[in-house]
Design a protein around this motif. Sequence first.
Motif: not given
Length: 422
Positions: A402, A298, A293-295, A357-362
């Motif tokens: 996230e 992914k 769960r990252m960007r 923020s996003n659903e993936r950890r940036q």
Amino acid sequence: MGFATHPWPFFMTLLAVADAQAAILERMTTLASERIDLTTALGRVLAEPMYADRDAPPFANSAMDGYAVLVADLNNASADNPVALQIIERVAAGAVPQHQLRAGSAIRIMTGAQVPANAEAVVPFEETDEGQPNAQTEVVRMFQPTQHGNNIRPAGEDMQAGNLVLAAGQVLNAGSIGVLATIGAAQVPVFRQPRVAIIATGDELVDVGIEPNAGQIRNSNGYANAAQVREAGAIPIMLPIVPDNAAALRATLAQAVAEADVLLTSGGVSVGDYDLVKQILNEVGKLEFWRVRMRPGKPLAFGSIDGKPIFGLPGNPVSAMVCFELFVRPALRKMGGYQQLLRPSVWAKLLDADLESNERRQYLRVIVKSSATGLTAELTGAQGSGLVSSMARANGLLIVPEAGQGINRGELAEVVLFGELH
Ligand SMILES: Nc1nc2c(c(=O)[nH]1)N[C@H]1C(S)=C(S)[C@@H](COP(=O)(O)OP(=O)(O)OC[C@H]3O[C@@H](n4cnc5c(N)ncnc54)[C@H](O)[C@@H]3O)O[C@H]1N2
Ligand code: MOO
Ligand SMILES: [Mg+2]
């Protein structure tokens, strides 16, 4: 072909970064040790505790070029009442004094030379008349009293025989190399460096020396990842580019397993028609997890072939490098015996506009600078995962957690520091 045709329901869930890191590190074991020449040991990780074989310095010696004396001889010395001492010997560094001091005598002695057994102090030349020769003998005059121990470096002042001087797990810096030389360690026990096979996959790739044709690009991931492998204290083994072809990929993976401790591929881990890495990995080894769960990054895949860990890095150049930093580097460090596995993180003031923020950890590429009021972080610019030039400018990865509040301009953000501070 691709994800939809494979019955891996748990892959629908994206792993959190920390869970993926933990799952990887749990499977890593430290390699055996080897003995290497001291001259090549800089930066390596010590595999055994090291003990002093003798005192350092091994004998009491002079800290100054001067005269070894008995303290009592100078008790009444002053500028008006100089004390004349008879010079009975000269001792150079490396020599062993042949005489003891007796009342009224001095021994001319050089820095580092062993002091006579009963010497009580050394008076530097500058505090004497430099030794005036007279007819029969040499005499030196002194103008002030001295104290026991002045300018004498006792045996064992630095290290004592049997002392632990370097602990296992220590990364050898220039100072440690000096310590190892002092204790006579011409050969040094260090952990073996992981050998890492680097496999760039993609029909579109050509090597750096080749002129790309229409539709082709140069393989940059292989070279960037090899550099990261070196930075992590491991040894890259560059294998030829593999086309998006199952037989070619199988053959190269087999070669890599034979030659390396760890395998790195880049590209071919997403859901495209020619993204074969997960499928072949599942066939010739075991896919442990896919997708974090990252960007960026992914579609990272992790597994093993014949007990050797394999990382399927995403093809986008930034994704490949960021996944290396977060997952491969700590794994290589554990294999290499390092105690500190993760990069340090720092808190820096965000200079740019608010970050959502996003659903993936940036992980955003930033330039971290040090200032009188603390650290600041500035985005390198656009953050697309194909922009390898942004990795060249960055020295840190700013984390936007996230499902959070985001980070506003002027707030402190956590940054994984991977380069030198500016
Ligand atoms: N429908 C979807 N498409 C994509 C998804 C998705 O979730 N659904 N994820 C995107 C993300 S995120 C990433 S990251 C990439 C990962 O792609 P692959 O690992 O399959 O890599 P490729 O498709 O082979 O290549 C992607 C990109 O990177 C370039 N590339 C590959 N290797 C190299 C190399 N050695 N040197 C330089 N550049 C390289 C390649 O040419 C492509 O441009 O997938 C997205 N798609
Ligand atoms: O995760 Mo991809 O790595 O966003 O480009
Ligand atoms: Mg793809």
